[in-house]
Write an enzyme that holds these catalytic residues in place. Sequence first.
Site, PDB file in Angstrom:
ATOM      1  N   ASP A  54       0.841  -1.193   0.000  1.00  0.00           N
ATOM      2  CA  ASP A  54       0.000   0.000   0.000  1.00  0.00           C
ATOM      3  C   ASP A  54       0.880   1.249   0.000  1.00  0.00           C
ATOM      4  OD1 ASP A  54      -1.901   1.945   0.282  1.00  0.00           O
ATOM      5  OD2 ASP A  54      -2.881   1.049   2.030  1.00  0.00           O
ATOM      6  N   TYR A 144      -0.403  18.706  -4.745  1.00  0.00           N
ATOM      7  CA  TYR A 144      -0.015  17.835  -5.854  1.00  0.00           C
ATOM      8  C   TYR A 144       1.271  18.344  -6.503  1.00  0.00           C
ATOM      9  CZ  TYR A 144      -0.348  15.251 -10.267  1.00  0.00           C
ATOM     10  OH  TYR A 144      -0.081  14.452 -11.352  1.00  0.00           O
ATOM     11  N   ALA A 146       3.560  20.257  -5.216  1.00  0.00           N
ATOM     12  CA  ALA A 146       4.689  20.093  -4.291  1.00  0.00           C
ATOM     13  C   ALA A 146       5.219  18.665  -4.341  1.00  0.00           C
ATOM     14  CB  ALA A 146       4.256  20.451  -2.872  1.00  0.00           C
ATOM     15  N   LYS A 148       5.054  16.633  -6.850  1.00  0.00           N
ATOM     16  CA  LYS A 148       5.698  16.388  -8.136  1.00  0.00           C
ATOM     17  C   LYS A 148       7.002  17.184  -8.285  1.00  0.00           C
ATOM     18  CE  LYS A 148       2.800  13.416  -9.855  1.00  0.00           C
ATOM     19  NZ  LYS A 148       3.219  12.029 -10.146  1.00  0.00           N
TER      20      LYS A 148
END
Length: 232
Positions: A54, A144, A146, A148
């Site tokens: 997970d 998101y 940050a 990437k």
Amino acid sequence: MATHLITGAGSGIGEAVAQRLHERGDELWLVARDAGRAKDLAARFPGAHTLVADLDTPDRLSWALSHQTLPDRLDSLLHIAGISDLGAVGELSTKRWNRTLAVNLVAPAELTRLLLPQLRISRGHVVFLNSGAGVTARPEWGAYAASKHGLKALADSLRGEEHTNGVRVTSVYPGRVATPMQAGVQQQEGNAYTPDKWIAPSSVAATVLLALDLPRDAEIHDLSVRPGYSGS
């Protein structure tokens, strides 16, 4: 026959990449969140191996993988799984920040750490499926983007560290792609989902394979892919 370990093979870009590699007879190791998803992946890709891990809980990945059989060597590790949870910085909770960073950044870092011995043996290739948001951050995309931007830093650092071991590292930066994730993004942005406007997952898969299949005397560091003119 090359051996690849892929996250995110259940849908979208990851599924398209897995399909291309499966069709040409490569050996696949597919990461699934739970046993049910692993069973589904095994049915869709006959002959593929599955691993249950997970990505939401990166600090448990080492334990999870230690209880499963891993490949002896890897020709590529393909980090394609990801989540997009939009919202203004003034509205995002720490729970949403932490989950986005865990799945999109910390889990890829931890999986890479755990599998580097197998990658070094084969002088393999690590591919990070990044995003245009990994280059430019827009309003409502803070968490998101940050994650990437961090993923680009991870790739760049890894490339420098593993160059002498022969491990290649590539970041792919697609624009908007017609995937279930994009459908969710459009819903969050309050827009209708119009997949014909976006890049097909198969086109991004072709880009990933271009990087993987490059002769050993060259290495693609960063590859940007944007929607082209469809003629419609």
